[in-house]
Design a protein around this motif. Structure first.
Motif, PDB file in Angstrom:
ATOM      1  N   TYR A  28      -0.489  -1.357   3.811  1.00  0.00           N
ATOM      2  CA  TYR A  28       0.743  -0.989   3.021  1.00  0.00           C
ATOM      3  C   TYR A  28      -0.179  -0.096   1.657  1.00  0.00           C
ATOM      4  CZ  TYR A  28       3.597  -4.141  -1.061  1.00  0.00           C
ATOM      5  OH  TYR A  28       4.181  -3.970  -1.639  1.00  0.00           O
ATOM      6  N   LYS A  31       1.797   2.623   1.631  1.00  0.00           N
ATOM      7  CA  LYS A  31       3.580   2.966   1.557  1.00  0.00           C
ATOM      8  C   LYS A  31       3.444   4.085   0.608  1.00  0.00           C
ATOM      9  CE  LYS A  31       7.415  -0.303   1.678  1.00  0.00           C
ATOM     10  NZ  LYS A  31       7.657   0.578   0.586  1.00  0.00           N
ATOM     11  N   VAL A  57       4.864  -0.895   8.172  1.00  0.00           N
ATOM     12  CA  VAL A  57       3.986  -0.666   7.419  1.00  0.00           C
ATOM     13  C   VAL A  57       3.031  -1.723   7.819  1.00  0.00           C
ATOM     14  CG1 VAL A  57       3.766  -1.062   5.427  1.00  0.00           C
ATOM     15  CG2 VAL A  57       5.263   0.412   5.536  1.00  0.00           C
ATOM     16  N   SER A  59       0.627  -5.897   6.346  1.00  0.00           N
ATOM     17  CA  SER A  59       1.339  -6.280   5.399  1.00  0.00           C
ATOM     18  C   SER A  59       0.467  -6.608   4.412  1.00  0.00           C
ATOM     19  CB  SER A  59       1.220  -7.837   5.702  1.00  0.00           C
ATOM     20  OG  SER A  59      -0.004  -7.928   6.650  1.00  0.00           O
ATOM     21  N   ALA A  60      -0.008  -6.509   3.215  1.00  0.00           N
ATOM     22  CA  ALA A  60      -0.814  -6.544   2.381  1.00  0.00           C
ATOM     23  C   ALA A  60      -2.014  -7.215   2.945  1.00  0.00           C
ATOM     24  CB  ALA A  60       0.311  -6.442   0.776  1.00  0.00           C
TER      25      ALA A  60
END
Length: 124
Positions: A28, A31, A57, A59-60
């Motif tokens: 993330y 990105k 992407v 996940s954070a």
């Protein structure tokens, strides 16, 4: 790879664009950096959906040790006319779900050059 060798590879892949797939996978935190560079290189926006390929992407809150950075991959169908420099970069593809492509390259530098020469994420 010399500029002449890249031109040979580019001509080969351009002639087979219908059988070329490019994807990006990243953390993330990478990105925005990827989106900026991709748009500058291609003049195109990235796909809207970031939860599936060709533009995935993480996940954070994904574990940082599972992904080191931006990973670009190109899959394509080759034949006996493949230029030697391209053959040297390519690996035989055995990835599940990508059986229609016999070759794969995971080389960010090479793929960024392709983006700068008319290729894009997804089916070309």
């Amino acid at each position: 790879m010399t500029p002449l060798e890249f031109k040979q590879c580019l001509a080969y892949l351009n002639a087979r664009k219908h059988a070329v797939w490019i994807e990006a996978e990243m953390r993330y935190k990478d990105k925005v950096r990827f989106e900026t560079k991709y748009t500058l290189s291609t003049g195109l926006a990235v796909p809207v959906n970031t939860s599936t390929l060709p533009y995935y992407v993480w996940s954070a809150n994904a574990a940082p040790e599972n992904k080191w950075g931006i990973e670009l991959r190109i899959y394509f169908v080759s034949d006996n006319d493949i230029p030697q420099p391209l053959q040297e970069l390519a690996k035989n593809n055995s990835r599940h779900g990508y059986e229609q492509y016999d070759k794969r390259i995971s080389n960010n530098s090479f793929i960024w050059q392709l983006f700068q020469n008319g290729f894009r994420l997804g089916q070309n």
